[in-house]
Design a protein around this motif. Structure first.
Motif, PDB file in Angstrom:
ATOM      1  N   PHE A   1      12.274 -30.730  36.229  1.00 28.98           N
ATOM      2  CA  PHE A   1      13.541 -31.078  36.886  1.00 28.98           C
ATOM      3  C   PHE A   1      13.490 -32.490  37.439  1.00 28.98           C
ATOM      4  O   PHE A   1      14.445 -33.258  37.317  1.00 28.98           O
ATOM      5  CB  PHE A   1      13.815 -30.078  38.014  1.00 28.98           C
ATOM      6  N   ASN A   2      12.327 -32.859  38.018  1.00 30.75           N
ATOM      7  CA  ASN A   2      12.181 -34.166  38.644  1.00 30.75           C
ATOM      8  C   ASN A   2      12.118 -35.301  37.629  1.00 30.75           C
ATOM      9  O   ASN A   2      12.619 -36.397  37.878  1.00 30.75           O
ATOM     10  CB  ASN A   2      10.913 -34.168  39.507  1.00 30.75           C
ATOM     11  N   THR A   3      11.483 -35.039  36.465  1.00 32.08           N
ATOM     12  CA  THR A   3      11.270 -36.111  35.487  1.00 32.08           C
ATOM     13  C   THR A   3      12.398 -36.226  34.462  1.00 32.08           C
ATOM     14  O   THR A   3      12.561 -37.280  33.850  1.00 32.08           O
ATOM     15  CB  THR A   3       9.952 -35.896  34.724  1.00 32.08           C
ATOM     16  N   VAL A   4      13.150 -35.151  34.246  1.00 37.70           N
ATOM     17  CA  VAL A   4      14.196 -35.166  33.225  1.00 37.70           C
ATOM     18  C   VAL A   4      15.588 -34.958  33.827  1.00 37.70           C
ATOM     19  O   VAL A   4      16.503 -35.751  33.598  1.00 37.70           O
ATOM     20  CB  VAL A   4      13.924 -34.091  32.144  1.00 37.70           C
ATOM     21  N   ALA A   5      15.747 -33.880  34.615  1.00 42.32           N
ATOM     22  CA  ALA A   5      17.082 -33.524  35.104  1.00 42.32           C
ATOM     23  C   ALA A   5      17.624 -34.531  36.115  1.00 42.32           C
ATOM     24  O   ALA A   5      18.781 -34.960  36.017  1.00 42.32           O
ATOM     25  CB  ALA A   5      17.048 -32.122  35.711  1.00 42.32           C
ATOM     26  N   VAL A   6      16.793 -34.924  37.094  1.00 40.70           N
ATOM     27  CA  VAL A   6      17.267 -35.848  38.132  1.00 40.70           C
ATOM     28  C   VAL A   6      17.644 -37.218  37.550  1.00 40.70           C
ATOM     29  O   VAL A   6      18.730 -37.733  37.839  1.00 40.70           O
ATOM     30  CB  VAL A   6      16.216 -35.990  39.262  1.00 40.70           C
ATOM     31  N   PRO A   7      16.785 -37.847  36.708  1.00 40.96           N
ATOM     32  CA  PRO A   7      17.208 -39.115  36.088  1.00 40.96           C
ATOM     33  C   PRO A   7      18.447 -38.971  35.202  1.00 40.96           C
ATOM     34  O   PRO A   7      19.216 -39.920  35.060  1.00 40.96           O
ATOM     35  CB  PRO A   7      15.987 -39.528  35.252  1.00 40.96           C
ATOM     36  N   LEU A   8      18.636 -37.781  34.616  1.00 35.67           N
ATOM     37  CA  LEU A   8      19.830 -37.547  33.801  1.00 35.67           C
ATOM     38  C   LEU A   8      21.067 -37.415  34.669  1.00 35.67           C
ATOM     39  O   LEU A   8      22.158 -37.908  34.317  1.00 35.67           O
ATOM     40  CB  LEU A   8      19.635 -36.291  32.956  1.00 35.67           C
ATOM     41  N   LEU A   9      20.919 -36.760  35.826  1.00 41.73           N
ATOM     42  CA  LEU A   9      22.056 -36.515  36.709  1.00 41.73           C
ATOM     43  C   LEU A   9      22.462 -37.756  37.504  1.00 41.73           C
ATOM     44  O   LEU A   9      23.640 -37.921  37.822  1.00 41.73           O
ATOM     45  CB  LEU A   9      21.733 -35.374  37.673  1.00 41.73           C
ATOM     46  N   ASN A  10      21.492 -38.612  37.838  1.00 36.64           N
ATOM     47  CA  ASN A  10      21.787 -39.778  38.679  1.00 36.64           C
ATOM     48  C   ASN A  10      22.925 -40.643  38.145  1.00 36.64           C
ATOM     49  O   ASN A  10      23.887 -40.923  38.861  1.00 36.64           O
ATOM     50  CB  ASN A  10      20.529 -40.628  38.871  1.00 36.64           C
ATOM     51  N   PRO A  11      22.868 -41.103  36.872  1.00 41.67           N
ATOM     52  CA  PRO A  11      23.972 -41.940  36.382  1.00 41.67           C
ATOM     53  C   PRO A  11      25.296 -41.185  36.288  1.00 41.67           C
ATOM     54  O   PRO A  11      26.357 -41.781  36.462  1.00 41.67           O
ATOM     55  CB  PRO A  11      23.489 -42.395  34.991  1.00 41.67           C
ATOM     56  N   ILE A  12      25.226 -39.868  36.001  1.00 36.78           N
ATOM     57  CA  ILE A  12      26.459 -39.067  35.944  1.00 36.78           C
ATOM     58  C   ILE A  12      27.092 -38.993  37.327  1.00 36.78           C
ATOM     59  O   ILE A  12      28.302 -39.155  37.486  1.00 36.78           O
ATOM     60  CB  ILE A  12      26.158 -37.655  35.405  1.00 36.78           C
ATOM     61  N   ILE A  13      26.265 -38.763  38.352  1.00 33.88           N
ATOM     62  CA  ILE A  13      26.762 -38.682  39.727  1.00 33.88           C
ATOM     63  C   ILE A  13      27.399 -40.005  40.134  1.00 33.88           C
ATOM     64  O   ILE A  13      28.517 -40.040  40.673  1.00 33.88           O
ATOM     65  CB  ILE A  13      25.623 -38.313  40.693  1.00 33.88           C
TER      66      ILE A  13
END
Length: 272
Positions: A236-248
């Motif tokens: 979650f920390n290495t894939v999901a969070v970096p993926l969600l950051n630009p979307i947010i």
């Protein structure tokens, strides 16, 4: 990468907030690349071997990028504090030189801070196995593989790693938001309160996501601390969070959406 290019090309985004957002975008790209490139290569080639120097390099870079991100989010919370609580002095306090100094400090401290950990880690001479129970080289799985004395390294992780690299940035961020919320509550208009809070909501969501994941991963009771559960939080920390950051930041930010829409219109107009 899209947000990074937008910030570089659109003058409307040449401000302290987007300068830090550009640094955050670089970190998101770096963290994902460092953590997942080897496992993706293994899926393609079937070669599941990683040599020791590359393992240590991966561990150092990923840990450094994570530390830099925590420090950068703290700098961004200070930027939001100045913008909301000291708006008349914002351009004077958050001038380009100050922003550059803050960003450079985050990068330098993040890289330098991990050197003592690596020095102690490289002194480990005995391992029970050569198989890492993880999808990348992380600190805790390697420590648990060791049959050498790792008490000094574990003490350093607990004292300096947890308190200086995690708790201290978290407390500084929390203090900034205490002042921000206090300032927002003094605004008489409900529309004004909502509009002011909206300017820092994206950053707050990213902070909650990252710190929530890290605290679940590293500050759990020892009875719940298993490598399998750590892998889930690490994913979650290495894939999901970096993926969600630009979307947010894209969906919650009208300026970014406006710049993106303008660039898209120019692109399709040029194609026609």
């Amino acid at each position: 990468m899209t947000i990074l290019l937008l910030i570089c090309q659109d003058r409307q985004l040449h401000s302290p907030m987007y300068f830090f957002l550009g640094n955050l975008s670089i970190l998101d790209i770096s963290c994902s690349t460092i953590a997942t490139h080897k496992i993706l290569s293994m899926f393609v080639t079937g070669n599941d071997i990683i040599y020791f120097p590359f393992c240590m390099a991966q561990l150092y870079l990923f840990s450094s990028f994570t530390s830099i991100e925590l420090l950068l989010l703290t700098a961004m919370s200070y930027d939001r504090y100045v913008a909301i609580c000291r708006p008349l002095y914002y351009s004077r306090i958050m001038n380009p030189q100050a922003c550059l100094l803050l960003a450079l400090s985050c990068w330098l401290v993040g890289f330098i801070e991990l050197i003592p950990y690596m020095a102690l880690l490289l002194r480990i001479s005995c391992y029970r196995s050569n198989i890492i129970n993880h999808f990348f080289c992380d600190m805790m799985p390697i420590i648990k593989m060791s049959c050498s004395d790792t008490s000094a390294l574990e003490l350093l992780i607990f004292t300096e790693g947890v308190f200086l690299l995690s708790v201290t940035p978290f407390l500084l961020t929390l203090i900034s938001y205490m002042f921000i919320i206090s300032s927002i509550m003094r605004i008489r208009s409900s529309t004004g309160r909502r509009k002011t809070f909206y300017t820092c909501s994206s950053h707050l969501i990213v902070v909650v996501l990252l710190y929530g994941t890290l605290f679940c991963q590293y500050l759990r009771p020892t009875t719940m601390d298993t490598l399998d559960s750590n892998k889930i939080f690490s994913l979650f920390n290495t894939v999901a969070v970096p993926l969600l950051n630009p979307i947010i930041y894209s969906l919650k930010n009208k300026t970014v959406k406006s710049a993106l829409k303008k660039k898209a219109q120019l692109y399709f107009k040029h194609q026609k």
